[in-house]
Every structure is written in structure tokens, then in C-alpha cells.
Design a protein around this motif. Structure first.
Motif, short mmCIF file in Angstrom:
data_model
loop_
_atom_site.label_atom_id
_atom_site.label_comp_id
_atom_site.label_asym_id
_atom_site.label_seq_id
_atom_site.Cartn_x
_atom_site.Cartn_y
_atom_site.Cartn_z
N ALA A 176 17.08 -51.21 -16.22
CA ALA A 176 16.32 -51.05 -14.97
C ALA A 176 15.78 -52.38 -14.47
N ARG A 177 15.83 -52.57 -13.17
CA ARG A 177 15.29 -53.77 -12.54
C ARG A 177 14.23 -53.46 -11.49
N LYS A 178 14.27 -52.26 -10.90
CA LYS A 178 13.35 -51.93 -9.81
C LYS A 178 12.38 -50.80 -10.15
N ASP B 225 16.36 -47.05 -10.86
CA ASP B 225 16.97 -47.81 -9.77
C ASP B 225 17.67 -46.84 -8.81
N ASP B 226 19.00 -46.89 -8.72
CA ASP B 226 19.71 -45.99 -7.80
C ASP B 226 20.54 -44.94 -8.54
#
Length: 302
Positions: free
Chosen positions: A211-213, A287-288
Motif C-alpha cells: 500500500a502507498r495511499k 489503494d485501488d
């Protein structure tokens, strides 16, 4: 993919599709209750079974336990609950009913509904009053090749609970699933958990690790230490971590576990939300990427 939030949206859609079905209606749930809504749903299936193949697969342990538990909201005055839902479903109908047996307390926690092998529903809802009227929950209506995959999984579970048990599985013929994606379709992957499979937990932990967001979670029960550890590491990377759990839980023991996890994540900088009534939603957004269905974030489901 169409999201159906709460019982009114889901069961209204499902009942309409059952009425319009021309080929088959397959129901697979952990809990098939014996309250007034379960009887109403059963009456619809009994009526439909006159000219359409209807099958019901219910988990024996989950269903019997629910028959002796009063629903959250009161049932209509004078209502008399059937003593056995398999018997009630079969009575004066052509419905085929099987019960998932529970060797070593292994249960079938799946919730899947299939209409004409064309429409599928999956998510957190069983058959009962709580799911129709009382609890916050979510189902997903799906169409496309994923329905064929869900049908194959239903047929596998149905075969295992037949007279031959596991010996009948080798004789099962699976329908081919189209692999190519069309322009208006999105990728869906079915994840399974069982005594020898931990696909849901493995996928969730891998997603959080990357995960980044954002990581948004909503569930009734949080007891996974591995999940908590990855969420803490995500917060250290600056990921927006948010957790939703019910303010009032149907399990006092697991309510304590939820609040312990929430306290740990709050101290790590996560944002914690209490849903004002019981939420039965089982979902995570990383994220998405989204993962949702019937699995709790606890040891039994993982």
C-alpha cells in the motif's frame, strides 16, 4: 459489479430475479434462519420450484444455532417458527436441500446466490431477519465469467454434501470459464479459505504490504495479529489507515478484541470509527484494490 447496500436493496433485487428466473436458483449460506423473513423467502422458493430448479445448501451448525437464537427485532405477533428449515423447504415443493456437515467443526461460511447461471450475488448476508431488516451489510451483484466460476464452486460444494461425499467430487464436470476480458469488464479474482487454503489472508497482507495511499477496513471481528502488524507498518510509511467496527457487537468477547485492536491502531496514528449499530460488512480497500465477501478478519475465517 453492482454494490447492494443493506438488506432492502439486496433482498429486493434478489427476490425480483428469483421471480423472473427461467432455469435455476441456487442458494448457499452459512445461516438459513427460521424467522419470519426466512419463511417468506422459503415460500418464494417453494413457489418458484414448481417450474424452476431450486437448490439450497446451508451449513448445519450455523443454521441450527440460529434457530434457537431470537432475532434483534421482534417478529410478528402469532408467528410460529418451523422446527426444521430443510423440512419446511422440502414440504409441498420440488426444492432440493443439502446441509453442509461439520467434521472437526469446519463450517461453510460462504454466502452465494446464483440465478440462471447468469447473475451471482456474494457478500456477507445470510437468510434471516437480521440481514433483511436490522444489520448494516453489503452484497455484490456480479455478471460475466465470474458467475461461471461461482457456479463451479457451488457445484463442488453441492457434490461434497451428497450421498458419495468427497468420493463424488472426481465425477464433477466443471463448466469452462472464459479467460479473455472484454472492454466493459473488470478483473475479478475469487479468493477462498479452507483448512488447507489461506488465500484471503495472504492476499490482504500482500496488498497492505504494498500500500502507498490508503487502507480502509470494515469488519465485525478483528483478531488477526498479522493484520495489525502490517497496518502499523503501513502507517509508518505514511499510508492513510482507517478502521470501522460496530459500536454494539453481537459477541462481547470479540467486541473486546475489536477495541484492543482499535486502541493499538489509534496509538499508531490510524483513524478509528465506531458504526452506530451492528455492521456485518466484511471489506477492505487498499489503494485501488478492493476485497469483500463473507470472511471476517479473525482466526476462524482466515
Amino acid at each position: 459489479v453492482e454494490y447492494l447496500i443493506d438488506g432492502k436493496a439486496f433482498f429486493t433485487d434478489l427476490e425480483n430475479e428469483i421471480r423472473n428466473a427461467t432455469k435455476s436458483v441456487d442458494t448457499r449460506v452459512f445461516i438459513y434462519d427460521n424467522d419470519d423473513y426466512a419463511v417468506r423467502f422459503s415460500d418464494l422458493l417453494r413457489w418458484k420450484s414448481r417450474n424452476t430448479r431450486c437448490r439450497v445448501l446451508m451449513d448445519e451448525l450455523g443454521s441450527i444455532a440460529s434457530w434457537w437464537t431470537e432475532p434483534e427485532s421482534p417478529m410478528p405477533a402469532g408467528f410460529s417458527a418451523p422446527g426444521s428449515m430443510p423440512h419446511y423447504l422440502r414440504k409441498a415443493s420440488r426444492i432440493k436441500v443439502r446441509e453442509s456437515k461439520n467434521p472437526w467443526f469446519v463450517t461453510d461460511h460462504t454466502k452465494i446466490f446464483l440465478i440462471d447461471d447468469r447473475i451471482g450475488y456474494l457478500g456477507g448476508m445470510n437468510i434471516g431477519r437480521e440481514y433483511r431488516y436490522d444489520w448494516h451489510d453489503m452484497m455484490v451483484r456480479v455478471e460475466g465469467p465470474v458467475v461461471t466460476a461461482l457456479k463451479n464452486d457451488f457445484e463442488h460444494a453441492w457434490q461434497r454434501q451428497g450421498g458419495l461425499g468427497d468420493w463424488g467430487v472426481p465425477f464433477l464436470k466443471k463448466s469452462p470459464v472464459r479467460k479473455s476480458k472484454r472492454a466493459d469488464e473488470i478483473d475479478i479474482r475469487i479468493l477462498k479459505t479452507g483448512p488447507a487454503k489461506r488465500e484471503i489472508e495472504t492476499a490482504m497482507l500482500a496488498a497492505i504490504r504494498m500500500a502507498r495511499k490508503r487502507v480502509y477496513l470494515q469488519n465485525s471481528y478483528f483478531t488477526s495479529d498479522l493484520l495489525v502488524d502490517e497496518l502499523i507498518e503501513a502507517r509508518k510509511r505514511g499510508v492513510d489507515v482507517r478502521m470501522i467496527f460496530p459500536e454494539d457487537n453481537d459477541s462481547k468477547l470479540l467486541d473486546g478484541s475489536n477495541r484492543s485492536v482499535a486502541r493499538t491502531l489509534l496509538n499508531a496514528g490510524a483513524r478509528i470509527y465506531l458504526y452506530p449499530k451492528f455492521t456485518h460488512v466484511k471489506a477492505i480497500v487498499v489503494d485501488d484494490w478492493a476485497c469483500l465477501g463473507s470472511a471476517n478478519f479473525d482466526g476462524l475465517s482466515m
